[in-house]
Motif scaffolding. Structure first.
Motif, PDB file in Angstrom:
ATOM      1  N   UNK A  24      97.675  12.194  26.760  1.00  0.00           N
ATOM      2  CA  UNK A  24      97.321  10.801  27.032  1.00  0.00           C
ATOM      3  C   UNK A  24      97.217  10.526  28.529  1.00  0.00           C
ATOM      4  N   UNK A  25      97.895  11.356  29.332  1.00  0.00           N
ATOM      5  CA  UNK A  25      97.896  11.145  30.783  1.00  0.00           C
ATOM      6  C   UNK A  25      96.518  11.361  31.402  1.00  0.00           C
ATOM      7  N   UNK A  26      95.651  12.050  30.680  1.00  0.00           N
ATOM      8  CA  UNK A  26      94.299  12.259  31.180  1.00  0.00           C
ATOM      9  C   UNK A  26      93.536  10.947  31.314  1.00  0.00           C
ATOM     10  N   UNK A  27      93.970   9.926  30.579  1.00  0.00           N
ATOM     11  CA  UNK A  27      93.228   8.668  30.559  1.00  0.00           C
ATOM     12  C   UNK A  27      94.084   7.472  30.979  1.00  0.00           C
ATOM     13  N   UNK A  28      95.325   7.709  31.365  1.00  0.00           N
ATOM     14  CA  UNK A  28      96.230   6.621  31.734  1.00  0.00           C
ATOM     15  C   UNK A  28      96.273   6.477  33.255  1.00  0.00           C
ATOM     16  N   UNK A  29      95.349   5.697  33.791  1.00  0.00           N
ATOM     17  CA  UNK A  29      95.223   5.576  35.245  1.00  0.00           C
ATOM     18  C   UNK A  29      96.415   4.840  35.857  1.00  0.00           C
ATOM     19  N   UNK A  30      96.778   3.712  35.285  1.00  0.00           N
ATOM     20  CA  UNK A  30      97.796   2.861  35.883  1.00  0.00           C
ATOM     21  C   UNK A  30      99.178   3.489  35.872  1.00  0.00           C
ATOM     22  N   UNK A  31      99.507   4.221  34.816  1.00  0.00           N
ATOM     23  CA  UNK A  31     100.855   4.786  34.670  1.00  0.00           C
ATOM     24  C   UNK A  31     100.904   6.281  34.954  1.00  0.00           C
ATOM     25  N   UNK A  32      99.891   6.780  35.637  1.00  0.00           N
ATOM     26  CA  UNK A  32      99.835   8.231  35.854  1.00  0.00           C
ATOM     27  C   UNK A  32     101.006   8.723  36.707  1.00  0.00           C
ATOM     28  N   UNK A  33     101.549   9.872  36.300  1.00  0.00           N
ATOM     29  CA  UNK A  33     102.543  10.575  37.098  1.00  0.00           C
ATOM     30  C   UNK A  33     102.416  12.062  36.807  1.00  0.00           C
ATOM     31  N   UNK A  34     102.222  12.840  37.852  1.00  0.00           N
ATOM     32  CA  UNK A  34     102.095  14.286  37.697  1.00  0.00           C
ATOM     33  C   UNK A  34     103.484  14.868  37.466  1.00  0.00           C
ATOM     34  N   UNK A  35     103.751  15.271  36.235  1.00  0.00           N
ATOM     35  CA  UNK A  35     105.055  15.802  35.858  1.00  0.00           C
ATOM     36  C   UNK A  35     104.910  17.260  35.480  1.00  0.00           C
ATOM     37  N   UNK A  36     105.559  18.117  36.220  1.00  0.00           N
ATOM     38  CA  UNK A  36     105.451  19.557  35.997  1.00  0.00           C
ATOM     39  C   UNK A  36     105.889  19.901  34.572  1.00  0.00           C
ATOM     40  N   UNK A  37     105.010  20.607  33.853  1.00  0.00           N
ATOM     41  CA  UNK A  37     105.312  21.034  32.496  1.00  0.00           C
ATOM     42  C   UNK A  37     104.933  20.036  31.427  1.00  0.00           C
ATOM     43  N   UNK A  38     104.604  18.806  31.819  1.00  0.00           N
ATOM     44  CA  UNK A  38     104.249  17.766  30.844  1.00  0.00           C
ATOM     45  C   UNK A  38     102.794  17.338  31.006  1.00  0.00           C
ATOM     46  N   UNK A  39     102.398  17.026  32.235  1.00  0.00           N
ATOM     47  CA  UNK A  39     101.006  16.661  32.504  1.00  0.00           C
ATOM     48  C   UNK A  39     100.100  17.850  32.184  1.00  0.00           C
ATOM     49  N   UNK A  40      98.997  17.627  31.466  1.00  0.00           N
ATOM     50  CA  UNK A  40      98.092  18.745  31.151  1.00  0.00           C
ATOM     51  C   UNK A  40      97.675  19.530  32.386  1.00  0.00           C
ATOM     52  N   UNK A  41      97.757  20.848  32.286  1.00  0.00           N
ATOM     53  CA  UNK A  41      97.381  21.783  33.354  1.00  0.00           C
ATOM     54  C   UNK A  41      98.308  21.704  34.564  1.00  0.00           C
ATOM     55  N   UNK A  42      99.504  21.159  34.361  1.00  0.00           N
ATOM     56  CA  UNK A  42     100.475  21.097  35.460  1.00  0.00           C
ATOM     57  C   UNK A  42     101.312  22.367  35.552  1.00  0.00           C
ATOM     58  N   UNK A  43     101.269  23.191  34.509  1.00  0.00           N
ATOM     59  CA  UNK A  43     102.073  24.407  34.476  1.00  0.00           C
ATOM     60  C   UNK A  43     101.470  25.476  35.390  1.00  0.00           C
ATOM     61  N   UNK A  44     102.310  26.083  36.207  1.00  0.00           N
ATOM     62  CA  UNK A  44     101.797  27.029  37.192  1.00  0.00           C
ATOM     63  C   UNK A  44     101.140  28.243  36.563  1.00  0.00           C
ATOM     64  N   UNK A  45     101.662  28.712  35.411  1.00  0.00           N
ATOM     65  CA  UNK A  45     101.143  29.949  34.827  1.00  0.00           C
ATOM     66  C   UNK A  45      99.667  29.849  34.458  1.00  0.00           C
ATOM     67  N   UNK A  46      99.160  28.610  34.339  1.00  0.00           N
ATOM     68  CA  UNK A  46      97.743  28.439  34.037  1.00  0.00           C
ATOM     69  C   UNK A  46      96.878  28.939  35.194  1.00  0.00           C
TER      70      UNK A  46
END
Length: 294
Positions: A24-46
């Motif tokens: 859902x964070x892909x489309x939530x502009x107002x409440x966006x927060x980059x959270x490691x491991x939760x936000x899509x594609x935030x995981x380093x192994x990608x």
């Protein structure tokens, strides 16, 4: 490729990088927060998996195309560049709009000197995240190049590989100057991908030569902004991440060097008789017409 497949724990990658992501964070502009491991594609192994797959794919295709006719891909190329041109415009307008909203309340100094943490959340940094996502799609640039049997230069491959990691790292560390990176790069990309769209359709754009000059200018602008940021660190209570600062400017100056060298080689008139006014590339297969830079 088998070594890459066997090395990666795909089940772990799926569970911790895809399944558990909050899409859902892909489309939530107002409440966006980059959270490691939760936000899509935030995981380093990608990052290493994507980069390894990218390198394997382009050089495999390059090898397979060695004794084959080049693909035309006129409409695929045109569509691809049209998407990136419009996407760049959307990101540029989005980040400028959100920054101007903050300027009215916080003043313009925040663009160079943030005084509180939180540089990885909120509407402005949402566009920084979308910018990071766009770097995955931009990898398709190289696939088109090798399928069309155009020249594949080091600068192009290096740029695509390193920028994916850098954009992730700026969000991960919450480095405040990333908004300048997003604005300047998307602004340049609007014109760059518009040129490649026209080129794919067989149209001439008279300002083609100046695209590389604008690219070089963006790296110079980032350098100036970095100096101002460093000065502000000693004058005000600014917050920064020094590892991101060093990484960003090491890469920025590497781009400045490589793009300047590319420009000089491509557009500096040759000293050989009869070639004055032509790009100094007559003995190499590195025509500006066949190269694609970012």
């Amino acid at each position: 490729m088998d070594q890459i497949i066997n090395y990666v724990d795909w089940e772990h990658l799926y569970k911790h990088s895809i399944k558990n992501s909050n899409w859902n964070e892909l489309f939530d502009i107002q409440n966006f927060k980059f959270t490691f491991g939760v936000t899509p594609f935030s995981q380093f192994q990608i990052i290493p998996v994507v980069v390894a797959f990218y390198l394997f794919t382009i050089f495999s295709i390059k090898g397979l195309m060695k004794n084959r006719e080049a693909f035309s891909l006129k409409w695929v190329t045109a569509l691809h560049n049209a998407i990136l041109c419009l996407w760049s415009l959307l990101m540029c307008v989005g980040v400028v709009y959100e920054v101007l909203k903050r300027v009215t309340t916080d003043g313009g100094l925040f663009t160079i000197c943030e005084v509180a943490p939180g540089f990885n959340q909120g509407p402005a940094y949402y566009w920084s995240y979308i910018f990071y996502i766009s770097k995955f799609y931009e990898l398709f640039d190289t696939v088109i190049i090798v399928l069309k049997k155009k020249d594949l230069i080091f600068l192009h491959v290096y740029h695509h590989c390193i920028v994916v990691w850098l954009c992730w790292y700026l969000l991960y560390t919450g480095w405040s100057l990333q908004l300048w990176v997003v604005f300047l790069n998307t602004f340049v990309h609007i014109f760059m991908y518009y040129f490649y769209l026209n080129s794919a359709l067989g149209r001439q754009v008279w300002w083609k030569k100046y695209i590389t000059q604008i690219q070089i200018l963006q790296f110079c602008c980032l350098g100036v902004i970095g100096v101002l940021h460093f000065i502000c660190l000693h004058l005000f209570s600014c917050v920064t991440d020094y590892s991101a600062y060093i990484s960003a400017y090491s890469i920025n100056f590497s781009f400045l060097f490589l793009f300047t060298r590319f420009y000089n080689r491509s557009y500096t008139p040759s000293s050989k008789p009869g070639t004055k006014g032509s790009p100094n590339i007559s003995t190499r297969t590195t025509s500006p017409k066949s190269k694609k830079l970012d």
